[in-house]
Design an enzyme around this catalytic site. Sequence first.
Site, PDB file in Angstrom:
ATOM      1  CG  HIS A  72      -0.507  -0.100   2.520  1.00 47.45           C
ATOM      2  ND1 HIS A  72      -0.181   0.999   3.259  1.00 47.45           N
ATOM      3  CD2 HIS A  72      -0.277  -1.169   3.311  1.00 47.45           C
ATOM      4  CE1 HIS A  72       0.234   0.611   4.459  1.00 47.45           C
ATOM      5  NE2 HIS A  72       0.191  -0.700   4.514  1.00 47.45           N
ATOM      6  CG  ASP A  74      -2.841   4.013   2.643  1.00 46.99           C
ATOM      7  OD1 ASP A  74      -2.432   2.965   2.104  1.00 46.99           O
ATOM      8  OD2 ASP A  74      -3.734   4.016   3.522  1.00 46.99           O
ATOM      9  CD  GLU A 139      -3.425  -1.753   4.936  1.00 46.03           C
ATOM     10  OE1 GLU A 139      -3.667  -2.787   5.565  1.00 46.03           O
ATOM     11  OE2 GLU A 139      -2.830  -0.766   5.457  1.00 46.03           O
TER      12      GLU A 139
END
Length: 391
Positions: A72, A74, A139
């Site tokens: 992910h 983020d 996520e």
Amino acid sequence: MEIPPPDKEPLLSFLQDIIRIPSPSTKERGVVERVAEEMRRVGFAEVFIDEVGNVVGRIGSGGGKRLLYDAHTDTVGIGNPAAWSRDPYGAEIEGGVLYGRGTADNKGALAAMIYGAKSLIDTDLDLAGDLYVVGTVQEEDCEGYAVGLHCRKLKPHAVLLGEPTNLQIARGQRGRIMLIVTTHGRSCHASTPELGVNAIYAMNKVVARVEALNSNLAQHPFLGPGSIAVTRIEGEGASLNVVPDTCRAYLDRRLTWGEDEELALTQLREIIHEEGVEAQVETLVYESRSHTGYPCRQKKYFPAWLLEEEHPLVQMGAWTVKRTLGYEPQVIGWRFSTDGVATKGELGIPTIGFGPGEESHCHTTEDQVKVEDLVKAARVYAQLALEFLGI
Ligand SMILES: [Zn+2]
């Protein structure tokens, strides 16, 4: 055959670049664009940003089996900047360790996946299938949501998650569900409480039962026990001199193997019924707009998932680590939650985890990864894709 390891320097400087671009959930655009640029630069056959904003790169034949690598883009925030001994977005390297927010969770794995793919590209082997490297979004706020959207379309045959395992193999995790219990009463002046029904007192009965429930939940030998915790309580009345007619309690319920949303709700409905209070229980809902403007909405229910130790994907992962790095990896379960809630928990796609970095550093001011572990992870990512897809 053995794939040559990637060069350390470009991998590192790319990772430093993406750590220096802050990317809280729903604000990943800068990182996603930088990742797409790198994928193009190293020679991915296809690179695009999908509707929810995941960045997707593909190498391979354009047919045959599909293997998806997920990391992910983020990160969680940094909290109090004064608590950091280094600049959280500085991407400093010291003593063979790279530091910064998102290093272990999860940008280190993403950089290693891209450079693992580059090693394969550079060999000029013709893969019999396709490797997709996906930098997912959101996520941290709603694991599984964005990768789930992508997987429903792509239907990969297997998924590898790059969440930190300290270079061991993960094969499952507990699930979770976020619940809200609302009790109802009848307001009256607080100077004559006997004339009303206090919603907080009603909640008090529920909370005591929830505390007791925690030690009576299902157990699983690999994933551990289910758990439940009240994490916030709010009473609502017209003023501090009014008996409140509404009280809300938020609950974090972790689900072990065999526990699901229906079970979690039923247990609480039974408590409410047995205590004779007026109340209801619901699953909270996640709502947001992604960095591309996509409207996201999903219940905050994330199923437990588990792949049996004998499963060919677990075995292939363990064997590839042994062959590439020379040791027999431990096969572990994660304590935290991952995109596997969607890939395996919801969609049933065989899923394993393998990533650089340690779970204990995630979300802390010590977020870090060993430089040599990035190269090791990239080697395993390259070799596993070759084993899985074939030539
Ligand atoms: Zn993570």
